[in-house]
Every structure is written in C-alpha cells, then in structure tokens.
Design a protein around this motif. Structure first.
Motif, mmCIF file in Angstrom:
data_model
loop_
_atom_site.group_PDB
_atom_site.id
_atom_site.type_symbol
_atom_site.label_atom_id
_atom_site.label_comp_id
_atom_site.label_asym_id
_atom_site.label_seq_id
_atom_site.Cartn_x
_atom_site.Cartn_y
_atom_site.Cartn_z
ATOM 1 N N HIS A 412 68.854 36.583 70.086
ATOM 2 C CA HIS A 412 68.137 35.581 69.300
ATOM 3 C C HIS A 412 67.001 34.959 70.106
ATOM 4 O O HIS A 412 65.869 34.841 69.622
ATOM 5 N N LEU A 413 67.298 34.583 71.354
ATOM 6 C CA LEU A 413 66.284 33.941 72.195
ATOM 7 C C LEU A 413 65.142 34.895 72.540
ATOM 8 O O LEU A 413 63.976 34.499 72.582
ATOM 9 N N VAL A 414 65.483 36.158 72.780
ATOM 10 C CA VAL A 414 64.437 37.132 73.104
ATOM 11 C C VAL A 414 63.537 37.377 71.901
ATOM 12 O O VAL A 414 62.313 37.455 72.033
ATOM 13 N N GLU A 415 64.125 37.489 70.720
ATOM 14 C CA GLU A 415 63.301 37.690 69.523
ATOM 15 C C GLU A 415 62.406 36.473 69.274
ATOM 16 O O GLU A 415 61.246 36.604 68.894
ATOM 17 N N GLU A 416 62.963 35.273 69.491
ATOM 18 C CA GLU A 416 62.135 34.070 69.363
ATOM 19 C C GLU A 416 60.997 34.097 70.371
ATOM 20 O O GLU A 416 59.866 33.730 70.067
ATOM 21 N N ALA A 417 61.322 34.517 71.592
ATOM 22 C CA ALA A 417 60.299 34.576 72.648
ATOM 23 C C ALA A 417 59.197 35.560 72.277
ATOM 24 O O ALA A 417 58.012 35.299 72.479
ATOM 25 N N GLN A 418 59.592 36.709 71.722
ATOM 26 C CA GLN A 418 58.610 37.728 71.361
ATOM 27 C C GLN A 418 57.747 37.282 70.189
ATOM 28 O O GLN A 418 56.627 37.771 70.008
ATOM 29 N N GLU A 419 58.244 36.354 69.380
ATOM 30 C CA GLU A 419 57.485 35.878 68.233
ATOM 31 C C GLU A 419 56.444 34.831 68.614
ATOM 32 O O GLU A 419 55.529 34.549 67.845
ATOM 33 N N GLN A 420 56.599 34.240 69.800
ATOM 34 C CA GLN A 420 55.629 33.235 70.231
ATOM 35 C C GLN A 420 54.379 33.888 70.796
ATOM 36 O O GLN A 420 54.453 34.923 71.437
ATOM 37 N N LYS A 421 53.243 33.250 70.567
ATOM 38 C CA LYS A 421 51.984 33.768 71.087
ATOM 39 C C LYS A 421 51.699 33.189 72.465
ATOM 40 O O LYS A 421 51.807 31.979 72.667
ATOM 41 N N ALA A 422 51.331 34.066 73.378
ATOM 42 C CA ALA A 422 50.872 33.628 74.689
ATOM 43 C C ALA A 422 49.461 33.065 74.548
ATOM 44 O O ALA A 422 48.754 33.403 73.598
ATOM 45 N N PRO A 423 49.020 32.209 75.472
ATOM 46 C CA PRO A 423 47.660 31.650 75.382
ATOM 47 C C PRO A 423 46.582 32.720 75.270
ATOM 48 O O PRO A 423 45.645 32.577 74.485
ATOM 49 N N THR A 424 46.727 33.789 76.047
ATOM 50 C CA THR A 424 45.730 34.868 76.002
ATOM 51 C C THR A 424 45.694 35.502 74.620
ATOM 52 O O THR A 424 44.628 35.773 74.062
ATOM 53 N N GLN A 425 46.883 35.749 74.054
ATOM 54 C CA GLN A 425 46.951 36.377 72.728
ATOM 55 C C GLN A 425 46.343 35.471 71.667
ATOM 56 O O GLN A 425 45.600 35.932 70.788
ATOM 57 N N ALA A 426 46.637 34.170 71.734
ATOM 58 C CA ALA A 426 46.087 33.233 70.754
ATOM 59 C C ALA A 426 44.558 33.214 70.823
ATOM 60 O O ALA A 426 43.869 33.198 69.798
ATOM 61 N N PHE A 427 44.026 33.244 72.044
ATOM 62 C CA PHE A 427 42.571 33.252 72.220
ATOM 63 C C PHE A 427 41.952 34.525 71.647
ATOM 64 O O PHE A 427 40.944 34.481 70.935
ATOM 65 N N ILE A 428 42.572 35.673 71.952
ATOM 66 C CA ILE A 428 42.048 36.963 71.470
ATOM 67 C C ILE A 428 42.077 37.015 69.946
ATOM 68 O O ILE A 428 41.140 37.496 69.304
ATOM 69 N N ASP A 429 43.172 36.494 69.344
ATOM 70 C CA ASP A 429 43.268 36.499 67.881
ATOM 71 C C ASP A 429 42.160 35.656 67.249
ATOM 72 O O ASP A 429 41.557 36.049 66.239
ATOM 73 N N LYS A 430 41.903 34.483 67.842
ATOM 74 C CA LYS A 430 40.824 33.626 67.310
ATOM 75 C C LYS A 430 39.469 34.311 67.472
ATOM 76 O O LYS A 430 38.621 34.256 66.581
ATOM 77 N N PHE A 431 39.307 34.963 68.619
ATOM 78 C CA PHE A 431 38.062 35.689 68.877
ATOM 79 C C PHE A 431 37.863 36.792 67.834
ATOM 80 O O PHE A 431 36.774 36.960 67.288
ATOM 81 N N ALA A 432 38.936 37.546 67.556
ATOM 82 C CA ALA A 432 38.867 38.655 66.590
ATOM 83 C C ALA A 432 38.560 38.140 65.183
ATOM 84 O O ALA A 432 37.831 38.776 64.416
ATOM 85 N N ASN A 433 39.122 36.964 64.827
ATOM 86 C CA ASN A 433 38.877 36.391 63.499
ATOM 87 C C ASN A 433 37.404 36.035 63.296
ATOM 88 O O ASN A 433 36.901 36.043 62.173
ATOM 89 N N ILE A 434 36.726 35.682 64.383
ATOM 90 C CA ILE A 434 35.291 35.369 64.300
ATOM 91 C C ILE A 434 34.460 36.645 64.416
ATOM 92 O O ILE A 434 33.498 36.857 63.685
ATOM 93 N N TYR A 435 34.883 37.508 65.343
ATOM 94 C CA TYR A 435 34.138 38.726 65.663
ATOM 95 C C TYR A 435 34.033 39.679 64.469
ATOM 96 O O TYR A 435 32.958 40.203 64.156
ATOM 97 N N THR A 436 35.151 39.902 63.769
ATOM 98 C CA THR A 436 35.178 40.901 62.689
ATOM 99 C C THR A 436 34.210 40.561 61.552
ATOM 100 O O THR A 436 33.404 41.407 61.150
ATOM 101 N N PRO A 437 34.236 39.345 60.996
ATOM 102 C CA PRO A 437 33.264 39.030 59.922
ATOM 103 C C PRO A 437 31.813 39.124 60.395
ATOM 104 O O PRO A 437 30.938 39.546 59.625
ATOM 105 N N ILE A 438 31.571 38.710 61.643
ATOM 106 C CA ILE A 438 30.194 38.759 62.156
ATOM 107 C C ILE A 438 29.690 40.210 62.198
ATOM 108 O O ILE A 438 28.576 40.523 61.750
ATOM 109 N N VAL A 439 30.548 41.104 62.746
ATOM 110 C CA VAL A 439 30.141 42.511 62.838
ATOM 111 C C VAL A 439 30.029 43.132 61.453
ATOM 112 O O VAL A 439 29.150 43.965 61.200
ATOM 113 N N PHE A 440 30.897 42.729 60.522
ATOM 114 C CA PHE A 440 30.824 43.233 59.143
ATOM 115 C C PHE A 440 29.475 42.839 58.516
ATOM 116 O O PHE A 440 28.792 43.678 57.896
#
Length: 822
Positions: A412-440
């Motif tokens: 249970h704890l490992v699955e919860e841990a895997q579901e949390q976003k690391a700071p790097t992942q959160a930053f990359i996701d936000k970057f991708a959300n901006i990047y994709t519409p701009i490139v489109f």
C-alpha cells in the motif's frame, strides 16, 4: 572530530512526526516543516481539497497509457460523466480512482476509458464483489437477460452486466462456481477475472496483430510501387494500413478533443490525416504504423516498471492450515481471524503476521526486510506474512488480519509513493502542458503563413508543419522522470527499504550530512557485559557472587549481569538478607559474609581501599562503560563493566555512506561524553554531540542545516520524532516490527540495521543521474528534429521515429534501476 554540544535548548511541543510535519511549532519560530507522508493527489485536474467529496470509491487498473498526458485525457473525459464526483489517474502506478454516487455507475467508466483508447480493469475493494468475463453475448438484450437472472438468484446482492465491456460485476456470498453455473444455465459462459494482470497480458499479445497485418500491407504497397502496380492500388493499400493502425489513435483523439485535451493522439492523428490530404499516403501510413508499434512497445516496457512491486503481492499464500483441536483444516487467509493458530510446514511461506507459539526454525525474511541471511526464530518471536519457513514446523498465533500485515502495508505504501509526483516530474508536466499547445499553434502557423505570403507552396509548408506536429509530442520528456521514480522505488522495496515518494527519493540523492541517534540505531540498544576484572578471586567465583547479588534486582544492568552469568553457565549461590541501597547498589549475605554490588560512591562511603582498582576504574569509565564493583566492606573482589555495543553492521554501513558521497556522519546521544567518545571512535563518525535532550537534537539538525548541509536524520521513528521532522529527510529503522516507523518517516529501513542505507543513497543518486540523462536526451532529440524540419531534411516517418524511439530509449534507460545493485 569532537564537538562539545554548545546548543541552545528550545522547547518542542510536538510528540509525533505526524504532528510536527503538519505544524511549524516544533522547535522553530522561523520555518515551517512541510513533509507529508500521506499520498497526495497528483492530478492538476482533481477536485480541490476543500470540496467535500462523498460517495463510493472504485479503483481500476488502466492499461495502454504510455505517457502522463494520457492520464490527463482520461481524467478530463470522466469529469463529463454525470454522477462522477472525482476522478484521479495515477500514471506511475497505472491506477484510476473514481468517486461516484452509484457503485454500478462505474460500468460507464470502463466505456469512457475504452473510447479514449485505453482499457480499465476494476480492482475489487470488496471481497464479495467479483468480476466475470462473459462469452456469447451478441446484443444488449443478452446483457439484460443475464442481469435479471442473476439478480433473482439467492445469495446475490446485486449484479450488473455491461455489454460493451463484456463483463459482469456481481456482489455475492455464494461460490464462484455457483455464479458460473447460473450464467451457463441461460446459455452463456462466465469466466472469473481474479486480477487484471492476465487480461492485460492477453491484450498486449493481441495488440501486435493489427500492427503486423498493417505492416505487411504497407510492405506490399511499397514493393508494388517499384513494379507495374498502379499507384492507385499502392495508395489504396496504404489507406487500408492507415485505417487499421490509425483507427484507435483517431478515435482516441476525437474523444480527447471532446474532453478539451490536447494529447499525443490528437497530434499524431492530425499529422496522418494531413499527410493523406496532401497526397503523402506512404508517409502517412508509415507514420501511423510506427506510432502504433512504438506505443505498443512503450506499453509493454512501462508495464514492467509498474509490476516492479507486484511480485510482492503474490508472496503471501492464499490459504493456510488452521489448527482446530487436534485437526488441521485449510482456510482462505481472508477468513482467518486474529488469535487463530496456523501451522506452517518447512519450505512453506508464512500466510499471516503472528507470534510463534510452538516450534523453532529459521525464516527467510528477505521479502520484508531485504536480509539475505535467514533469521533464527523460537517460541515468542514474531514472523511476517510472505516470509519463508526454512527448516522446522512451527505454529503461529495470528496477530494481524490479511489487510493489516506488514507486507500489505508495504504494498500500500509503495503504491502510494509511486502515485506521488516528484518535484522534477511536476515541473516537466507543467512544462509539457505549456509546450504542446505552443508547438501545435506554431505548426499551424508554419502550414498557413508562409504560403499566404508567397514564400513557398502549400504542399511544401504543409509537410513541414505536419512534421512539426509529430515532433511536438512530448512523450519522451514527460516519461523521463516517472518511469525512473517507479523503478527506483520498486527496487528499494524489494531490498527492504520503503521510500515514501519521488520527493524523498530525490532528496536522498542530495543529502550531504546524516545524523544518527546512538542508542538503538548505531548501537544494539541493550547493554551487554563487556569486561570482567577479577581482583581477589577467580572469574567464575566473581560471576557467581554477582549473579547471586543481582538476581533479585529489576534494574536493567542487573538483568544484563544475570543473563551473562547464565550464558556462562555459572551457578547461583545461596544468599539471604537481600537489600537495595537506593542509588548506589545492592547487598546480600552469601556463605555467611556480607557482599555488595554497586557504584564507586557506595564503596567510597564504606571506606573500602580502592588504590589497587582506581586506575582500572578510571580507564573503563573513560571508555563510557558503566562499572559495577563487587566486594565486601573490607576489600574489592572484582569489577564488571557493562556497555551498549555497536551493531555489527554499523562500521561497514557508515563507510559505505561516505563512499556514497555523504560528507558528514554525525552521532547524537543523551549519554555522557565518555560513552559518546568511545562509540564515535569505534563507529568512525566525523562528529558527535553528547548529553542531548530531545529538543537539543532538533537544534543540532538546525545547526547542520545552517552550515549548508542537506541533512537526513536516522532514528527509531518514535523517540526521535522532532529531529526526524526537522531534518530534510527522516529515516526510521525497524519498520517491519513498528507500525509507527512505517507511518511516520520519509524512508523506512524495514530491517533493524543500517546495512541497506548506503544502497538507498546510491540508488537515489543513480535515479537522479538517469532522470537527468533522460531529460537531456529528450530535449536534444527534439532540438535536432526541429533544426532538421526547416531545411526539409526531416521526413514524417523520421519525425515519428525520433519521438517514439526517444521514448523507448528513455524507458529502457530507466528500467536499469529495477536491476540496480550496490
């Protein structure tokens, strides 16, 4: 190096790690300690925390997601379904959590997910609810017939049949065989789905069939273009291949657009349709075929990372032998209650947590603690579900239900841990959300603006714009972090280390100073006899007298001496007139003579000559050992020294930490300077702080942080709670036997030793290195692709190959963490 603890004492009003992590009152007026161990909602689209969400929760295992943007598309799609209050997709674990008002509304969830191009397998939260696959249904009327029939069967609380998914969800207390029989009665076949794993495996095999077929069709069209075959026929073959490989992404793209989501299916579908419109049939067919193949390969690779912890779920047996009187009966583990006695034969896995009531054996605890050597167990010792009984037959009294066992909590704890976003992942996701519409938008501008201003033909710039659309897919970039995090957390769990999330994994890699509590962490935490110095008698006689004097005392040091004497098989003497001398020692008459056992003050007050032993006493006390003097009112018979010794793994573990890049290894203790100096010297710590109160340990952590270090604190998870909370990273030991440790710390060493700590630090650093490699590789590939577009050197099929190929390389690079060893 020795540091005198010149520490400003501050009051700490927090008694637990949980409290101190949620408030800023723990020994700090200037900083807020924010270290949450609970599983946060990692979705940006989730319902806000302040909204009161009530309803039934259902979980699903999602297959087919190959990047986090897929998770976002599913969430947005589900929010359009009436009655669903909350939907959260965790890409890392491939799980969907849905809250709704009606439990059987959840059948619609599977349909929505299926429309978006993925599949959802329900995870049963209620053991009475079973899922069956139905064969033979060819219309919605069949589904209604089965549903009505089952709802009229005795023992069935409710049944819901979904024609579109071909599944029945039945809440029943009857056997599985009874349900299968009832479905057979009305002409259909029901197959129980115990887990989604087998179904996913079958789907992954079937996924390659249309890809292989469309690949053959493209090859035929390509070969035909070099022969007398008409170009129309070749293009017709390419069109067939586009329909076969492109049906799923185009369908998914349609529903993604409806859900106001711009994912890779939208980008790829736009590129393929655009290629067909400008007459590039071969390019379009190749692009969609490569995309389908790449997606299938990505799915297969990512499932391996998601299953990195799944093997733990299969460790504990499904049934156990219960002792009922003199008989043994087999029983499902979920039906076993606390207090029942299970019998475990040699070679079998232990089914539930419990205490041994009869028998002795050695137990392989590697699945829980990561220990490679089996541990000897006797009556009274605790054992854990999923561990292996190596030798003797044992009887175990169950202490925890199946859902509360150590291994269940780990999963249970490992699955919860895997579901949390690391700071790097959160930053990359936000970057991708901006990047994709701009490139489109940029791709549309490339297609439209240059031809409007007469800078080239529509076909030329349309082709470049389509290539830019394909390159716009940020798959490799957004996958770069989560796959590495999941792989590393799974690796750690298999080695007996629980890392509570990507945030803490990243923090561990940056740690430069580690502070250790001494007692019970660096040391065994229990005193042992270290020295026996005879003065006026033999060693055997000295131990016999000490045994007799201390046998009636409840003091921990007295118990240590008694245990040592018993271990040496010393015989106790006949004593009488036992008396405790408060704060000094004990006395008793042995063989007609009055003997004493106590501290130096006791014998000084009796004016016993101490000249012959003072040097020895001083030497032992300088080493931080507790000295017990044995003698009469006339002379000293001998000296017994008691000390808390280092764990056998301490020295090698601390050396390993220094090899892993930790600059400062610090010891914190409430003991005196002598004891601290001795332990520090034996352990080879770089600094130590002695005579500390709990709040002083917090001040030391702050002092280390003020010196510029990222600090980890290692303790038992209970007594060291304030210091654990104040440190950048809290690490608790002995989590397998301590629920508090498992729940409170950021990282938990399941075994009661430090040997896995260097591995954890090295694993974290390796994970950070791989994440950086993945991010840079993804960005460089994108940059190269962008540069090659405008001279016209980048073809559509090269663009899709750069995207899916980069994503596969990133995944395979991250998978190295699954097998990482010291």
């Amino acid at each position: 190096m020795t540091d005198k603890a010149s520490i400003e004492k501050t009051a700490c009003c927090s008694n637990s790690v949980q409290d101190s992590k949620q408030t800023d009152s723990c020994c700090s007026s200037s900083e807020t300690i924010e270290k949450s161990t609970s599983c946060g909602n990692d979705s940006e689209q989730s319902v806000p925390a302040e909204q009161n969400v009530q309803g039934e929760l259902q979980e699903y295992r999602i297959s087919g997601m190959d990047c986090p943007s897929c998770a976002l598309s599913i969430e947005k799609g589900l929010y359009d379904v009436d009655g669903i209050e909350k939907a959260t997709v965790h890409y890392n674990t491939g799980k969907l959590k849905v809250v709704g008002q009606d439990s059987f509304l959840f059948d619609e969830v599977e349909e929505v997910v299926q429309k978006l191009g993925f599949s959802a397998e329900p995870i049963n939260n209620n053991k009475n609810i079973k899922i069956y696959r139905v064969e033979g249904m060819d219309c919605g009327g069949c589904a209604q017939s089965i549903e009505k029939h089952l709802n009229g069967v005795s023992g069935v609380a409710s049944a819901s049949v979904s024609f579109s998914t071909g599944k029945i969800k039945v809440n029943h207390q009857t056997s599985i065989e009874d349900i299968v029989t009832e479905v057979n009665k009305i002409g259909y076949k029901a197959i129980p789905l115990e887990t989604g794993a087998k179904a996913t495996e079958v789907k992954s095999q079937n996924e390659y069939r249309p890809i292989i077929f469309s690949g053959i069709v493209i090859a035929l069209g390509f070969i035909g273009s070099f022969t007398t075959l008409s170009p129309i026929i070749s293009n017709f073959l390419y069109a067939i291949a586009m329909v076969i490989s492109g049906y799923k992404p185009v369908k998914s793209a349609f529903f993604a657009v409806k859900s106001r989501s711009l994912d890779m299916n939208v980008l790829m579908s736009s590129a393929v349709i655009g290629a067909a419109l400008i007459g590039e049939w071969f390019e379009g067919a190749t692009v969609v075929w490569l995309f389908a193949l790449g997606t299938a390969l990505q799915n297969q690779s990512i499932e391996k990372t998601r299953k990195s912890i799944q093997s733990l779920m299969e460790l504990a047996p499904a049934e156990a032998w219960i002792k009922v009187g003199s008989e043994l009966k087999q029983k499902p583990v979920e039906d076993i209650r606390v207090g029942e006695v299970v019998v475990v034969k040699p070679g079998d896995r232990i089914p539930l947590d419990g205490d041994i009531t009869d028998g002795e054996t050695s137990v392989n605890q590697a699945p829980i603690t990561g220990e490679s050597i089996p541990v000897d167990k006797n009556s009274g010792d605790s054992v854990y579900a999923g561990t292996i009984n190596e030798s003797g037959s044992i009887e175990v009294r169950v202490t925890k239900l199946v859902e509360d066992t150590a291994i269940a909590k780990i999963i249970h704890l490992v699955e919860e841990a895997q579901e949390q976003k690391a700071p790097t992942q959160a930053f990359i996701d936000k970057f991708a959300n901006i990047y994709t519409p701009i490139v489109f938008a940029l791709a549309l501008a490339v297609i439209v603006l240059p031809p409007l201003f007469g800078l080239g033909s529509w076909g030329e710039w349309g082709y470049k714009g389509l290539a830019l659309l394909v390159v716009a897919c940020p798959c490799a970039l957004v996958i770069s972090t989560p796959v590495a995090i999941v792989s590393a957390i799974g690796n750690a769990a298999k080695n007996g280390v629980l890392i509570k999330g990507g945030t803490f994994l990243e923090k561990a890699g940056a740690i430069k100073a580690i502070a250790f509590d001494k007692t019970g962490t660096l040391t065994e935490g229990k005193p042992v006899v270290s020295d026996v110095k005879r003065i006026a008698t033999t060693e055997q006689e000295l131990l016999s007298i000490a045994f007799t004097l201390e046998n009636y005392s409840t003091h921990p040091i007295a118990k240590t001496i008694v245990a040592y004497a018993k271990e040496k098989e010393v015989q106790v003497k006949q004593g009488e007139l036992f008396k405790t001398i408060t704060g000094k020692g004990v006395q008793a008459t042995i063989d007609g003579e009055l003997y004493f056992a106590g501290n130096l003050k006791l014998f000084e007050e009796m004016n016993v000559p101490l000249d012959t032993v003072k040097k020895e006493l001083q030497h032992l006390q300088n080493q931080g050992k507790t000295v017990v003097i044995i003698g009469t009112a006339m002379e000293i018979t001998g000296i017994i020294a008691v000390s808390d010794n280092l764990r056998h793994t301490t020295v090698s573990a601390l050396k390993g930490l220094q090899g892993a890049g930790v600059d400062e290894v610090v010891m914190l203790t409430g003991d005196n300077q002598g004891t601290a100096k001795r332990i520090a010297g034996e352990a080879n710590v770089t600094r130590y702080f002695a005579e500390l109160m709990p709040e002083d340990k917090v001040s030391v952590i702050k002092q280390l942080r003020s010196e510029g270090y990222d600090v980890a604190m290692v303790g038992d998870g209970i007594n060291d709670a304030p210091a654990l909370a104040t440190a950048d990273l809290g690490i608790a030991m002995g989590g397998a036997g301590t629920d508090t440790a498992m729940e409170t710390a950021d990282i938990v060493l399941m075994a009661d030793n430090l040997e896995k700590l260097p591995h954890t630090m090295k694993l974290s650093k390796k994970a950070l290195t791989i994440i950086k490699q993945n991010i840079w590789f993804s960005l460089i590939v994108k940059l190269i692709a962008f540069v090659l577009i405008f001279p016209g050197w980048l073809t559509l099929w090269m663009a899709v190959l750069s995207d899916t190929g980069a994503a596969l390389i990133v995944i395979l690079n991250a998978l190295r963490l699954v097998k990482f060893k010291e």
